[in-house]
Design a protein around this motif. Structure first.
Motif, PDB file in Angstrom:
ATOM      1  N   CYS A   9       0.861  -1.191   0.000  1.00  0.00           N
ATOM      2  CA  CYS A   9       0.000   0.000   0.000  1.00  0.00           C
ATOM      3  C   CYS A   9       0.889   1.230   0.000  1.00  0.00           C
ATOM      4  N   CYS A  13      -3.742   3.323   6.137  1.00  0.00           N
ATOM      5  CA  CYS A  13      -4.992   3.974   6.534  1.00  0.00           C
ATOM      6  C   CYS A  13      -5.156   3.814   8.050  1.00  0.00           C
ATOM      7  N   TYR A  15      -7.456   3.113  10.051  1.00  0.00           N
ATOM      8  CA  TYR A  15      -8.345   2.112  10.639  1.00  0.00           C
ATOM      9  C   TYR A  15      -7.944   0.685  10.266  1.00  0.00           C
ATOM     10  N   CYS A  16      -6.875   0.551   9.469  1.00  0.00           N
ATOM     11  CA  CYS A  16      -6.637  -0.739   8.798  1.00  0.00           C
ATOM     12  C   CYS A  16      -5.647  -1.624   9.557  1.00  0.00           C
ATOM     13  N   PHE A  20       0.079  -5.756   4.779  1.00  0.00           N
ATOM     14  CA  PHE A  20       0.696  -5.092   3.626  1.00  0.00           C
ATOM     15  C   PHE A  20       1.990  -4.422   4.079  1.00  0.00           C
ATOM     16  N   GLY A  58      -4.157  -5.157   0.941  1.00  0.00           N
ATOM     17  CA  GLY A  58      -3.200  -4.380   0.185  1.00  0.00           C
ATOM     18  C   GLY A  58      -3.903  -3.550  -0.912  1.00  0.00           C
ATOM     19  N   THR A  59      -3.102  -3.129  -1.839  1.00  0.00           N
ATOM     20  CA  THR A  59      -3.619  -2.313  -2.944  1.00  0.00           C
ATOM     21  C   THR A  59      -3.080  -2.842  -4.264  1.00  0.00           C
ATOM     22  N   ASN A  92      -7.495   1.720  -5.674  1.00  0.00           N
ATOM     23  CA  ASN A  92      -7.709   2.946  -4.921  1.00  0.00           C
ATOM     24  C   ASN A  92      -7.884   4.111  -5.889  1.00  0.00           C
TER      25      ASN A  92
HETATM   26  S1  SF4 Z   1      -5.249  -2.354   2.683  1.00  0.00           S
HETATM   27 FE1  SF4 Z   1      -6.686  -0.762   2.013  1.00  0.00          FE
HETATM   28  S2  SF4 Z   1      -7.442   0.093   3.929  1.00  0.00           S
HETATM   29 FE2  SF4 Z   1      -5.571  -1.027   4.450  1.00  0.00          FE
HETATM   30  S3  SF4 Z   1      -3.926   0.515   4.333  1.00  0.00           S
HETATM   31 FE3  SF4 Z   1      -4.063  -0.462   2.328  1.00  0.00          FE
HETATM   32  S4  SF4 Z   1      -5.434   0.895   1.148  1.00  0.00           S
HETATM   33 FE4  SF4 Z   1      -5.703   1.381   3.320  1.00  0.00          FE
END
Ligand code: SF4
Length: 374
Positions: A9, A13, A15-16, A20, A58-59, A92
């Motif tokens: 990522c 974030c 809240y996450c 990753f 992840g992203t 994203n």
């Molecule tokens: S997995 Fe999604 S929510 Fe978690 S840090 Fe990465 S982009 Fe943000």
């Protein structure tokens, strides 16, 4: 179906607590390890004709299109694609810039799951998302302009920076932008997250459960009034746009999870999960050794899992599947346990399925755990 976990990522974030890394220096090595794992585990899936391929994280949109394509090509060495296959990329908004989306539209990806979360900057800042409100909207339009029709967006409700009015406006955007699928979750405070620390330090208020309930019920009515099916507690889709991938999870079908931290299920009694550590995952795969642990599910585990997953869906728990998987003793236990809940209206039986009426879905986890065999 196959799930591919891309464990990178841009930033974390608030809240996450997913798995990753924000460092991309091992990206090439990771892609090689993922490809190697696909080859090593090809025999684990009984069904070789895939109905779904899902890039999550992840992203995954952090990869270049040709890197994503090279992973698809690797999958195609061992599997075929159903003519109706769903190939999803979690993306994203800040990654969906013009050239990326255009290039992506020339590949076999046919579904985007966009991590929008909110169309308001205040919410996005608190969540430490890498995109802003303008990008939240423009990314969807760009994807549509490039020919993507099957688009899902994630939305989070109940943030301390939000309120009922803001939530209504977020939902109005879904309609204005003609998005056919929404996955929506209440903001939850997970351990080891920035949000958890800020709340403990009194820097921000904790989300209020009563407000989250109100927003959930408003969303349910609002989206249904606009032609969405509420087919799982957190998922809404127009006809023809329900997620095939997630629906297969909820119907206990086999899936293979590739990449660090990914989970797999053989559709019967075996579940496995990969190590949630990028370096150890890559080291292991470099030596052609799988980095996974496996668990054999007891009859009780399978029973509890069927309840936990099935009772969150509109179709409920299939009594015939339950009969196939469970002993007479367990079935007798189940039928005794559901009696009171059927009488009280917390459960109902329809088309040989036991389900929770939609107005009680918010209680789904509690109702399911009341029925668990321990
Ligand atoms: S997995 Fe999604 S929510 Fe978690 S840090 Fe990465 S982009 Fe943000």
């Amino acid at each position: 179906m196959i799930y591919l976990h891309i464990p990178f990522c841009k930033q974390k974030c608030s809240y996450c607590n997913f798995h990753f890394s924000t460092s991309l220096k091992s990206k090439d090595e990771m892609i090689s390890a993922i490809k190697r794992e696909i080859g090593l585990r090809k025999e684990e899936l009984e069904i070789k004709n895939l109905k779904s391929l899902y890039f999550g994280g992840g992203t995954p949109s952090i990869l270049k299109v040709d890197e994503l394509q090279s992973i698809i090509d690797e999958v195609l060495k061992y599997f075929t694609f159903d003519s109706d296959i769903e190939i999803t990329l979690e993306a994203n908004p800040d990654d969906l810039e013009k050239n990326f989306v255009k290039e992506l539209s020339r590949t076999s990806f046919n579904r985007l799951s966009i991590g929008t979360q909110s169309f308001f900057d205040e919410d996005l800042k608190l969540m430490n998302r890498a995109h802003n409100a303008g990008e939240a909207e423009s990314s969807i339009k760009r994807a549509q302009d490039s020919g993507f029709e099957n688009i899902s967006i994630d939305l989070i409700y109940g943030s301390p920076t939000s309120n009922f009015e803001i939530w209504k406006q977020n939902l109005n955007k879904v309609i204005d932008l003609q998005v056919p699928h929404v996955s929506s979750y209440a903001l939850t405070i997970e351990p080891n997250t920035a949000l958890n620390a800020w709340i403990s330090q009194g820097k921000i208020a904790a989300p209020k459960e009563a407000e989250q309930h109100q927003e959930f019920f408003y969303m349910t009515d609002f989206l249904k009034d606009h032609g969405f099916d509420h087919y799982e507690i957190s998922n809404f889709g127009k006809s023809g746009f329900h997620s095939k991938h997630n629906s297969a999870y909820w119907k206990y079908q086999e899936y293979l999870g590739i990449g660090p931290s990914a989970h797999s299920y053989n559709g019967r009694d075996q579940r496995s999960w990969n190590i949630a550590n990028n370096q150890r995952y890559m080291n292991s795969l470099n030596n052609n050794i799988l980095a996974k642990e496996t668990e054999i599910l007891s009859e009780k585990d399978q029973f509890n899992e069927m309840l936990m997953i099935g009772l969150r869906t509109t179709w409920g728990v299939d009594l015939s599947s339950l009969k196939e998987k469970c002993s007479a003793e367990l079935l007798e236990y189940f039928h005794n346990e559901i009696k009171v809940k059927l009488e009280d209206g917390f459960l109902e039986i329809e088309n040989n399925h036991v389900k929770i009426p939609e107005k009680h879905w918010f209680l789904a986890d509690g109702i399911a755990s009341d029925l668990f065999m321990v």
